[in-house]
Design a protein around this motif. Structure first.
Motif, PDB file in Angstrom:
ATOM      1  N   UNK A 130       0.828  -1.203   0.000  1.00  8.78           N
ATOM      2  CA  UNK A 130       0.000   0.000   0.000  1.00  8.78           C
ATOM      3  C   UNK A 130       0.868   1.261   0.000  1.00  8.78           C
ATOM      4  N   UNK A 131       1.919   1.266   0.796  1.00  6.73           N
ATOM      5  CA  UNK A 131       2.802   2.432   0.856  1.00  6.73           C
ATOM      6  C   UNK A 131       3.528   2.640  -0.476  1.00  6.73           C
ATOM      7  N   UNK A 132       3.950   1.550  -1.109  1.00 10.33           N
ATOM      8  CA  UNK A 132       4.633   1.663  -2.406  1.00 10.33           C
ATOM      9  C   UNK A 132       3.688   2.222  -3.476  1.00 10.33           C
ATOM     10  N   UNK A 133       2.419   1.773  -3.472  1.00  7.51           N
ATOM     11  CA  UNK A 133       1.430   2.311  -4.411  1.00  7.51           C
ATOM     12  C   UNK A 133       1.243   3.811  -4.194  1.00  7.51           C
ATOM     13  N   UNK A 134       1.152   4.211  -2.939  1.00  7.73           N
ATOM     14  CA  UNK A 134       0.972   5.628  -2.622  1.00  7.73           C
ATOM     15  C   UNK A 134       2.192   6.428  -3.070  1.00  7.73           C
ATOM     16  N   UNK A 135       3.396   5.876  -2.850  1.00  3.81           N
ATOM     17  CA  UNK A 135       4.618   6.571  -3.254  1.00  3.81           C
ATOM     18  C   UNK A 135       4.691   6.691  -4.770  1.00  3.81           C
ATOM     19  N   UNK A 139       4.867  10.009  -7.287  1.00  5.62           N
ATOM     20  CA  UNK A 139       6.039  10.161  -8.141  1.00  5.62           C
ATOM     21  C   UNK A 139       7.349   9.816  -7.449  1.00  5.62           C
ATOM     22  N   UNK A 140       7.319   9.246  -6.282  1.00  5.01           N
ATOM     23  CA  UNK A 140       8.540   8.873  -5.555  1.00  5.01           C
ATOM     24  C   UNK A 140       8.771   7.373  -5.741  1.00  5.01           C
ATOM     25  N   UNK A 141       9.746   7.020  -6.580  1.00  3.02           N
ATOM     26  CA  UNK A 141      10.058   5.604  -6.810  1.00  3.02           C
ATOM     27  C   UNK A 141      11.366   5.301  -6.090  1.00  3.02           C
ATOM     28  N   UNK A 146      11.090  -0.276   3.099  1.00  2.00           N
ATOM     29  CA  UNK A 146      10.392   0.599   4.031  1.00  2.00           C
ATOM     30  C   UNK A 146      10.418  -0.047   5.414  1.00  2.00           C
ATOM     31  N   UNK A 147      10.653   0.771   6.419  1.00  2.72           N
ATOM     32  CA  UNK A 147      10.775   0.242   7.774  1.00  2.72           C
ATOM     33  C   UNK A 147       9.827   0.973   8.713  1.00  2.72           C
ATOM     34  N   UNK A 148       9.434   0.253   9.733  1.00  2.00           N
ATOM     35  CA  UNK A 148       8.577   0.781  10.773  1.00  2.00           C
ATOM     36  C   UNK A 148       9.431   1.030  12.017  1.00  2.00           C
ATOM     37  N   UNK A 149       9.457   2.270  12.490  1.00  2.00           N
ATOM     38  CA  UNK A 149      10.274   2.615  13.652  1.00  2.00           C
ATOM     39  C   UNK A 149       9.592   2.116  14.923  1.00  2.00           C
TER      40      UNK A 149
END
Length: 166
Positions: A130-135, A139-141, A146-149
């Motif tokens: 989901x986060x990759x689709x939003x990115x 326009x941010x490829x 991705x990490x969760x703090x």
């Protein structure tokens, strides 16, 4: 069916303010423990060291107020963490004599009692997608993971710790 309360040992001790009222400076700096802690964890000392006391002057015999202390739970202490003692009304407090304080407090927890927790973990697969689709829509490829703090709650009971980020 028998009540489980009958099997519990009799609690011996006094209320915390009954003891504090007899000590100079209301026992600030002194070490106290509860008899239930002594019976549950005889090999790992649990105690409090009083840092401040506010006495409720409207209570009879000055038997109430607020107590703040540095707490050591089963030999583990968080330096600088002051907690409000909420069980001051229980009749199971015991003052540790000054001559016995050093022996009672001398305990070093084993290294395996502590747990190192990472500073971040990979996102769950669905959230990652989901986060990759939003990115991509923005326009941010990016190909980096991705990490969760993670943030660890620093309390006196928590034996987990995080290494500083490098």
């Amino acid at each position: 069916m028998a009540s489980t309360f009958r099997n519990l040992p009799k609690v011996k001790g006094r209320r915390l303010f009954e003891i504090l009222n007899t000590l100079p400076d209301y026992g600030i700096g002194r070490v106290f423990t509860r008899t239930s802690w002594l019976s549950k964890f005889p090999d790992e000392p649990s105690y409090i060291r009083i840092t401040s006391v506010t006495v409720d002057t409207e209570k009879p015999n000055l038997n109430g107020g607020e107590v703040w202390a540095n707490r050591t739970w089963r030999g583990y202490r968080k330096d600088g963490l002051e907690v409000k003692i909420t069980a001051w009304h229980k009749s199971e407090w015991k003052l540790i004599r000054k001559s016995e304080e050093a022996d009672f407090c001398a305990y070093t927890p084993k290294k395996e009692d502590f747990h190192v927790v990472p500073n971040s973990i990979p996102l769950p697969p669905l959230l990652d997608a989901m986060m990759r689709q939003k990115m991509e829509r923005e326009g941010d490829v990016s190909e980096e993971k991705l990490k969760l703090k993670l943030i660890i709650n620093q309390t006196y009971v928590n034996r987990a710790y995080q290494l500083p980020e490098s």
